[in-house]
Design an enzyme around this catalytic site. Structure first.
Site, mmCIF file in Angstrom:
data_model
loop_
_atom_site.group_PDB
_atom_site.id
_atom_site.type_symbol
_atom_site.label_atom_id
_atom_site.label_comp_id
_atom_site.label_asym_id
_atom_site.label_seq_id
_atom_site.Cartn_x
_atom_site.Cartn_y
_atom_site.Cartn_z
ATOM 1 N N LYS A 3 -6.566 -4.366 2.591
ATOM 2 C CA LYS A 3 -5.827 -5.611 2.390
ATOM 3 C C LYS A 3 -6.407 -6.746 3.242
ATOM 4 C CE LYS A 3 -2.072 -3.673 0.067
ATOM 5 N NZ LYS A 3 -2.618 -2.338 -0.007
HETATM 6 C C1 LIG Z 1 -2.752 -1.432 -1.071
HETATM 7 C C2 LIG Z 1 -3.585 -0.213 -0.923
HETATM 8 C C3 LIG Z 1 -4.066 0.508 -2.046
HETATM 9 C C4 LIG Z 1 -3.717 0.124 -3.467
HETATM 10 O O1 LIG Z 1 -4.356 -1.047 -3.891
HETATM 11 P P1 LIG Z 1 -3.774 -1.860 -5.137
HETATM 12 O O2 LIG Z 1 -4.581 -3.105 -5.189
HETATM 13 O O3 LIG Z 1 -2.328 -2.114 -4.824
HETATM 14 O O4 LIG Z 1 -3.951 -0.994 -6.334
HETATM 15 C C5 LIG Z 1 -4.864 1.620 -1.826
HETATM 16 N N1 LIG Z 1 -5.154 2.041 -0.568
HETATM 17 C C6 LIG Z 1 -4.712 1.381 0.514
HETATM 18 C C7 LIG Z 1 -5.056 1.899 1.859
HETATM 19 C C8 LIG Z 1 -3.927 0.226 0.392
HETATM 20 O O5 LIG Z 1 -3.488 -0.405 1.494
#
Ligand SMILES: *Cc1c(COP(=O)(O)O)cnc(C)c1O
Length: 495
Positions: free
Chosen positions: A112
């Site tokens: 993120k």
């Molecule tokens: C948010 C997240 C995901 C999922 O990603 P999306 O874009 O919501 O599909 C996968 N792995 C981690 C560690 C995340 O923080």
């Protein structure tokens, strides 16, 4: 001519990129999508020579056309700097027959950060461009990861403030420590006596409170949202797929224009949608492999054409993928429905009212770019162990779900194309699950002890994000009832 963005639920709504970033969501509840996907009109040989920041400009400037070169480059420089612990920003590691694209070298050691480190800057520039004089107040409810990444991104960004609500007894000790130690004059972290749903509903109610909106405007504030449906989060995520491809080419790992597959551990469908957009731009990509954990709504959707959230919510070792409504899927639905806003709105109405919708056979035929599968908890742990045993490389449970699904994909299809696996979190963020998976005894050990042991076992350094919170002082200790959330926001803003 500027590239405009329209709502998936009302094609008549057309806004510029900066307006879409400021709004987040369209007033009709739809998501903003670009009217066309721009072509990646930079040669591979040029891309191969580019830094991460240069690649970011090459990709993002095609989408955010109402930003000047100076504005966009300014945002990129402020985002992708020493907050990342490697100058490559998103390195590739070859292990076990695949390329792991490590997206966890930012401030909170999860992917993120890739988007949330630039979103605040995109937002303040967008505000300036649209003559918004108010200070932007970001309001977020978090079950752990997003809150910290948003805090780290917005901390001390002029013209913004951020308030994060989290369930006091509903996040892991490390996650709580990460949040309550957050520095910055413009940040506020508040625990609530309730669960994540309470926090989320409370935030929604505050967003919808028109009286508060007026009071805020008088005092020079307006709310905005940093959640993953904002195109200001989606567009920066396209960058690293282009970057990864160019680096594989530069290193001689792939031929010019050789098609690669991309595997993404998926929750809200944002990260994999960014890979799909990269393919639409012209990046030579074969299949987009969508990996789910036991909350396998997406797998069932790709199997049957029916999206059905009516099922038990399962808590897994990959909590950021414990999601039953993948919000960003709406952008794909809109596209395969032939960009028909009414059809899209009808599907989403069904989802909101009945928890389910079923796409048409014609729409299913347009899903050929995607392959979906899932990994059970046991398979996830086995994948961590087997990769570690074979190569010494340690991956986190989210990445392991993707790695496991990639093996299933190969067995199912016989496709031997090379693959990039999006590695979305550092194993140091989930030390307990990871150390148990590789057969270590974790009884009575705290996360910091486990981090020390993981470091010794894997021969990797403990990330700064973990070291810092070991000794950092607690700066936020406010805890409120659900009914007091609005007052807490007002108190922080001094209104
Ligand atoms: C948010 C997240 C995901 C999922 O990603 P999306 O874009 O919501 O599909 C996968 N792995 C981690 C560690 C995340 O923080």
């Amino acid at each position: 001519m500027d590239l405009l963005y329209r709502s998936t639920r009302d094609s008549g709504v057309q806004v510029t990129a900066s307006q879409a970033i400021l709004k987040g969501l369209s007033a009709d509840g739809g998501l903003f999508v670009p009217n066309t996907i721009p072509e990646l009109d930079v040669s591979l040989d040029e891309l191969a020579q580019m830094s991460y920041q240069e690649t970011a400009y090459a990709v993002m400037s095609r989408f955010l056309t109402d930003f000047t070169e100076e504005e966009l480059k300014g945002c990129i420089e402020k985002a992708y700097d020493e907050k990342f612990d490697l100058p490559e920003i998103a390195p590739l590691v070859k292990a076990g027959g695949a390329y792991y694209l490590e997206l966890f070298h930012g401030a909170t050691i999860a992917f993120k950060d890739m988007a949330l480190s630039i979103l605040p800057h995109l937002m303040t520039v967008s505000a300036r461009k649209n003559q918004v004089k108010n200070e932007i107040v970001i309001l977020t409810a978090t079950s752990g990861d997003t809150g910290k990444a948003a805090l780290a991104g917005f901390a001390d960004v002029p013209g913004t403030r951020i308030v994060v609500f989290y369930p006091k007894n509903g996040v892991s000790p490390i996650q709580e420590k990460q949040m309550v130690t957050q520095k910055g004059d413009n940040v506020k972290v508040i625990g609530i006596r309730g669960n994540f749903d309470d926090a989320q509903s409370g935030v929604k109610a505050i967003f919808g409170d028109q009286e508060l909106e007026r009071e805020m405007a008088q005092a020079g504030f307006q709310f905005s949202s940093a959640n993953s449906i904002n195109i200001g989060r989606l567009v920066p995520q396209i960058v690293y797929y282009v970057y990864a491809y160019a680096k594989l080419y530069a290193a001689g790992e792939i031929e010019k224009n050789e098609k690669i597959n991309i595997v993404v551990p998926t929750g809200n469908f944002g990260n994999i949608l960014a890979a799909y957009y990269a393919k639409q731009m012209g990046l030579p990509v074969g299949r987009l492999i969508c990996a789910s954990n036991e909350n396998k709504v997406l797998f069932d959707f790709f199997q049957t054409g029916s999206y059905d959230r009516n099922r038990d919510f399962i808590l897994t070792s990959s909590p950021s993928m414990d999601i039953l409504i993948s919000s960003n899927l709406e952008r794909l639905i809109y596209r395969i429905a032939g960009e028909d806003d009414r059809a899209d709105a009808a599907f989403m109405k069904n989802l909101a009212e009945k928890g389910v919708y079923e796409i048409t056979p014609a729409m299913r035929e347009k899903l050929g770019d995607f392959y979906g599968n899932f990994a059970t908890e046991q398979e996830t742990a086995q994948t961590i162990q087997s990769l570690y045993d074979r190569t010494g490389y340690v991956i986190d449970p989210h990445t392991a779900v993707a790695s496991c699904v990639y093996e299933k994909y190969k067995a199912d299809t016989g496709d031997k194309a090379k693959a990039v696996i999006a590695s979305t979190a550092s194993p140091y963020k989930f030390t307990g699950s990871v150390m148990r998976a590789i057969g270590q005894n974790c009884d009575g050990k705290d996360d910091f002890q486990l981090a020390d042991e993981l470091s010794a076992l894997s021969g990797t350094e403990i990330p700064r994000a973990v070291e810092e919170i070991r000794t950092a002082p607690v700066l936020h200790d406010t805890v409120v009832e659900i009914s007091e959330m609005k007052e807490a926001v007002k108190a922080f803003l001094g209104i």
